[in-house]
Design a protein around this motif. Structure first.
Motif, PDB file in Angstrom:
ATOM      1  N   ILE A 146       2.252 -15.565 -25.333  1.00  0.00           N
ATOM      2  CA  ILE A 146       2.870 -16.852 -25.004  1.00  0.00           C
ATOM      3  C   ILE A 146       1.794 -17.820 -24.536  1.00  0.00           C
ATOM      4  CG2 ILE A 146       4.520 -18.026 -23.509  1.00  0.00           C
ATOM      5  CD1 ILE A 146       6.109 -15.473 -23.369  1.00  0.00           C
ATOM      6  N   HIS A 147       1.836 -19.010 -25.076  1.00  0.00           N
ATOM      7  CA  HIS A 147       0.915 -20.057 -24.652  1.00  0.00           C
ATOM      8  C   HIS A 147       1.531 -20.968 -23.597  1.00  0.00           C
ATOM      9  CE1 HIS A 147      -2.133 -23.181 -24.767  1.00  0.00           C
ATOM     10  NE2 HIS A 147      -1.205 -24.073 -25.077  1.00  0.00           N
ATOM     11  N   LYS A 148       2.817 -21.297 -23.778  1.00  0.00           N
ATOM     12  CA  LYS A 148       3.462 -22.214 -22.848  1.00  0.00           C
ATOM     13  C   LYS A 148       4.973 -22.134 -23.029  1.00  0.00           C
ATOM     14  CE  LYS A 148       1.519 -26.142 -22.263  1.00  0.00           C
ATOM     15  NZ  LYS A 148       0.994 -27.505 -22.460  1.00  0.00           N
ATOM     16  N   ALA A 149       5.689 -22.313 -21.931  1.00  0.00           N
ATOM     17  CA  ALA A 149       7.147 -22.406 -21.950  1.00  0.00           C
ATOM     18  C   ALA A 149       7.546 -23.635 -21.156  1.00  0.00           C
ATOM     19  CB  ALA A 149       7.787 -21.152 -21.357  1.00  0.00           C
ATOM     20  N   THR A 150       8.499 -24.389 -21.680  1.00  0.00           N
ATOM     21  CA  THR A 150       8.899 -25.633 -21.029  1.00  0.00           C
ATOM     22  C   THR A 150      10.375 -25.893 -21.280  1.00  0.00           C
ATOM     23  OG1 THR A 150       8.506 -28.027 -20.892  1.00  0.00           O
ATOM     24  CG2 THR A 150       8.201 -26.980 -23.035  1.00  0.00           C
ATOM     25  N   ILE A 151      11.012 -26.556 -20.329  1.00  0.00           N
ATOM     26  CA  ILE A 151      12.398 -27.016 -20.513  1.00  0.00           C
ATOM     27  C   ILE A 151      12.442 -28.533 -20.565  1.00  0.00           C
ATOM     28  CG2 ILE A 151      13.404 -24.973 -19.442  1.00  0.00           C
ATOM     29  CD1 ILE A 151      13.818 -26.657 -16.915  1.00  0.00           C
ATOM     30  N   ILE A 152      11.283 -29.170 -20.732  1.00  0.00           N
ATOM     31  CA  ILE A 152      11.233 -30.615 -20.930  1.00  0.00           C
ATOM     32  C   ILE A 152      11.565 -30.913 -22.398  1.00  0.00           C
ATOM     33  CG2 ILE A 152       9.775 -32.671 -20.873  1.00  0.00           C
ATOM     34  CD1 ILE A 152       8.149 -31.360 -18.688  1.00  0.00           C
ATOM     35  N   PRO A 153      12.549 -31.730 -22.677  1.00  0.00           N
ATOM     36  CA  PRO A 153      12.890 -32.021 -24.078  1.00  0.00           C
ATOM     37  C   PRO A 153      11.705 -32.635 -24.822  1.00  0.00           C
ATOM     38  CG  PRO A 153      14.622 -32.800 -22.611  1.00  0.00           C
ATOM     39  CD  PRO A 153      13.470 -32.423 -21.738  1.00  0.00           C
ATOM     40  N   ARG A 154      11.444 -32.110 -25.992  1.00  0.00           N
ATOM     41  CA  ARG A 154      10.390 -32.624 -26.872  1.00  0.00           C
ATOM     42  C   ARG A 154      10.938 -32.698 -28.281  1.00  0.00           C
ATOM     43  NH1 ARG A 154       4.991 -32.747 -25.517  1.00  0.00           N
ATOM     44  NH2 ARG A 154       4.415 -31.961 -23.461  1.00  0.00           N
ATOM     45  N   GLY A 155      10.762 -33.867 -28.913  1.00  0.00           N
ATOM     46  CA  GLY A 155      11.259 -34.030 -30.267  1.00  0.00           C
ATOM     47  C   GLY A 155      12.756 -33.812 -30.321  1.00  0.00           C
ATOM     48  N   ARG A 156      13.190 -32.875 -31.168  1.00  0.00           N
ATOM     49  CA  ARG A 156      14.617 -32.561 -31.292  1.00  0.00           C
ATOM     50  C   ARG A 156      15.019 -31.364 -30.435  1.00  0.00           C
ATOM     51  NH1 ARG A 156      15.352 -31.855 -37.574  1.00  0.00           N
ATOM     52  NH2 ARG A 156      13.475 -30.636 -37.205  1.00  0.00           N
ATOM     53  N   ALA A 157      14.078 -30.767 -29.731  1.00  0.00           N
ATOM     54  CA  ALA A 157      14.364 -29.571 -28.951  1.00  0.00           C
ATOM     55  C   ALA A 157      14.552 -29.922 -27.484  1.00  0.00           C
ATOM     56  CB  ALA A 157      13.235 -28.558 -29.108  1.00  0.00           C
ATOM     57  N   LEU A 158      15.464 -29.200 -26.823  1.00  0.00           N
ATOM     58  CA  LEU A 158      15.672 -29.383 -25.392  1.00  0.00           C
ATOM     59  C   LEU A 158      14.698 -28.561 -24.563  1.00  0.00           C
ATOM     60  CD1 LEU A 158      19.571 -29.333 -25.217  1.00  0.00           C
ATOM     61  CD2 LEU A 158      18.033 -31.286 -25.375  1.00  0.00           C
ATOM     62  N   GLY A 159      14.056 -27.605 -25.177  1.00  0.00           N
ATOM     63  CA  GLY A 159      13.063 -26.774 -24.515  1.00  0.00           C
ATOM     64  C   GLY A 159      12.296 -26.012 -25.572  1.00  0.00           C
ATOM     65  N   MET A 160      11.260 -25.295 -25.166  1.00  0.00           N
ATOM     66  CA  MET A 160      10.434 -24.645 -26.172  1.00  0.00           C
ATOM     67  C   MET A 160       9.582 -23.558 -25.539  1.00  0.00           C
ATOM     68  SD  MET A 160       8.051 -26.488 -29.022  1.00  0.00           S
ATOM     69  CE  MET A 160       9.509 -27.362 -29.568  1.00  0.00           C
TER      70      MET A 160
END
Length: 655
Positions: A451-465
């Protein structure tokens, strides 16, 4: 542009703005003259205008001294010296002259107004003069623009010659494609010293076809060849040959080679040659005659009766499969140079080339950036460096630090942050558990990428990534890694069901399901990884489509085989779902811990996630985020309307 072009001609021919101004001034003067010639009010004699009846009354009274009569006007003077004029009746008055004689009025004839021979000639010839002037202007513009696609130059070549004045590009500016550069090195040596090969009877290939994905540097490599050899470089696009008129493209091909002969030795670069070099007869009887004639002329010019010595054709395309076989035979494009996406060492070199123009902070490490950008082309890396510089400029910094490169990489790979997007606490909590489910399954799958990074900040069309990056470039994937990717893709959906209950599973896993289904389908139909189906290809071949017809034959299979394939795809995807349930069931505490940390910090790096799972301190200050208690399985939470689309992609980068 030479000095003569910079100096405007006396008539304003060198300045388009002055030329247009003079044309409008001429039109206005012509209109004014035309109005003046037909405005009789301005050409009649001076004096007060009186009615014809008043004129007759004055004659009867004997107050008229003299008159001058014409067909259009009668002018005269009274005995008191007052001038006057009047208009005669349309019907000639036969009693006027006797009455004037009787009253002793001096009568004379007046010349017709506007009866000058020059004025009459000008009035008659004015429309012809205007027409001739406009025609002369149009013809002159056609001649001036005939070499640049003007109305009279549609058969001329649109190739542009680039010289050293426009920026010399050498092989030092091309990085990451060493093999392609070495293959073209002998082309440079031939252009520098043709006799070196002629002494041994060798001939340089007449054409080199650069094949590669968009952005890999095909055009830059062609310019580097010309820059190294120091020869003229003609560039043209394949679409510049094709027109609606049959024969125009062939004419442009002939003109292009005529220009190249005058500058030989030189390089002619044709970008996107598949626009004109497609396989002939692909139209099933309704082919494009213009495109085929253009291709035929190109084939003749490259290897016909007349040898074009010193002219090397370099073409670029990302669709070599659609090119006509006659174009690829020896003697024409007999050398194909593959320009691939760079590996990690190539990405490091490309980044260093683009970083020379950017002031860097001491903490910038090009190897770390290259490791985190698998699958990036040269254009992608150039865009990454530019985004980092723009980010630093917005912050008012003088140096571009590693933080800006990380932010730029996240923006390029995952999309821009949407911090203004309003999400409820329930949506945030569900997003946190969804992404934590992906991460926990990935950590406990040995074959998964780290894993490089996990986020719940919306980016593009995703709500998290959850972003995973491979430790090294991969060119093939093993079965165990594919099963691991399927389990990771199902981890988000399983986490929602485990924590919030069966009825609260959202549509956020749509992207994950699409990825998992596509991967399972490829495993069954392409890669032979199903024991029941066997090592047989059932995938639809990718072929060129023309007007709804495919050049490739469709896959033929029985209904039983199609049903078997569907069953196997379903079993493989459900196997990933079962594996995700097993992992999350065994590590439910880690799921709660990671989700709670995502709610507090919003973004966690891969190293921070590892320390968190191991029970270590993150070493971050407490952001003071207020989070509500964690709902367990079966706990009822308010149902909220969720936007459609994936929470994040569990697919590995570059897959």
């Amino acid at each position: 542009m030479n000095d003569n072009d910079k100096q405007p001609s006396p008539g304003g021919g060198g300045n388009p703005w002055m030329k247009s101004l003079m044309i409008w001034v001429g039109i206005l003067l012509a209109l004014a003259l035309f109005v003046q010639l037909f405005d009789t009010r301005g050409t009649t004699a001076t004096g007060n205008e009186i009615a014809y009846s008043t004129f007759l009354d004055r004659v009867d009274e004997g107050t008229v001294k003299e008159v001058a009569i014409s067909r259009d006007v009668i002018v005269g003077k009274t005995t008191a010296g007052e001038a006057f004029r009047t208009r005669p009746l349309p019907v000639p008055d036969t009693t006027l002259i006797p009455t004037l004689r009787q009253k002793g009025v001096t009568v004379s004839a007046r010349a017709e107004e506007g009866s000058s021979i020059w004025a009459a000639l000008l009035v008659q010839s004015l429309p012809f003069l205007l027409f001739i002037g406009i025609a002369f202007f149009v013809v002159r513009q056609m001649q001036k623009n005939s070499g640049a696609g003007g109305a009279m130059g549609f058969g001329k070549s649109r190739a542009k010659m680039l010289t050293q004045k426009e920026g010399r590009v050498t092989f030092d500016d091309v990085a990451g494609i060493d093999e392609a550069r070495e293959e073209l090195q002998e082309v440079v040596e031939f252009l520098k010293d043709p006799s070196k090969f002629a002494r041994l009877g060798g001939k340089i290939p007449k054409g080199a076809l650069l094949v590669g994905s968009p952005g890999t540097g095909k055009t830059l490599l062609a310019r580097a060849i010309a820059g190294e050899a120091g020869v003229p470089f003609f560039t043209i696009s394949g679409s510049d040959f094709v027109e609606m008129f049959v024969g125009v493209g062939a004419s442009r091909v002939r003109d292009m080679f005529e220009q190249a002969k005058k500058s030989a030795p030189c390089i002619v670069f044709i970008d996107e040659i598949d626009a004109v070099g497609r396989h002939r007869g692909a139209g099933l009887g309704n082919g494009n005659d213009e495109r085929e004639q253009t291709l035929n002329q190109l084939l003749v010019e490259m290897d016909g009766f007349e040898a074009n010595e010193g002219i090397i054709i370099v073409a670029a395309t990302n669709r070599p499969d659609v090119l006509d076989p006659a174009l690829l035979r020896p003697g024409r494009f007999d050398r194909q140079v593959v320009v691939p996406r760079p590996d990690i060492e190539g990405r490091i070199k490309i980044l260093e080339v683009h970083m020379k123009k950017v002031p860097l902070a001491p903490d910038v490490d090009s190897r770390v950036i290259a490791r985190g950008t698998p699958g990036f082309s040269g254009a992608d890396l150039a865009n990454l460096v530019n985004e980092a510089a723009l980010t630093a400029a917005r912050k008012g910094k003088r140096l571009v630090a590693m933080l800006e490169f990380e932010e730029a990489k996240d923006k390029v790979m995952m999309g821009a942050e949407r911090r203004s997007m309003v999400m409820t606490e329930d949506e945030k909590r569900m997003t946190a558990y969804h992404e934590a489910g992906h991460a926990i399954v990935s950590i406990h799958e040995p074959a998964s990428d780290p894993i490089h990074k996990a986020t719940i900040i919306p980016r593009g069309r995703a709500l998290g990534m959850v972003m995973r990056l491979p430790e090294r470039d991969s060119y093939s994937y093993h079965r165990d890694k594919m099963y691991a990717n399927l389990a990771v893709a199902m981890g988000g959906r399983v986490a929602e069901e485990v924590i919030f209950g069966y009825d609260k599973v959202s549509s956020g896993a749509s992207g994950d399901i699409q990825y998992a289904t596509g991967l399972a389908r490829d495993m069954v139909t392409k890669w032979g990884m199903s024991d029941k189906v066997g090592p047989v290809e059932y995938a639809q071949p990718e072929g060129e489509s023309f007007l709804g017809y495919s050049s490739s034959q469709p896959v033929r299979m029985s209904n039983a085989t199609a049903q078997l394939i569907d069953d196997e795809i379903k079993n493989i995807v459900e196997g990933g779902l079962t594996r995700a349930k097993q992992v999350l069931g065994e590590h439910i505490d880690q799921l709660h811990t990671l989700a709670q940390a995502l709610l507090e910090y919003e973004t966690l790096s891969g190293e921070e996630i590892k320390r968190l799972i191991a029970g270590e301190d993150l070493g971050r200050p407490d952001p003071g985020a207020k989070t509500s208690s964690v709902p367990m399985r079966g706990t009822s939470i308010p149902k909220t309307k969720r936007p459609s689309g994936p929470f994040g992609s569990a697919a590995p980068q570059g897959a």
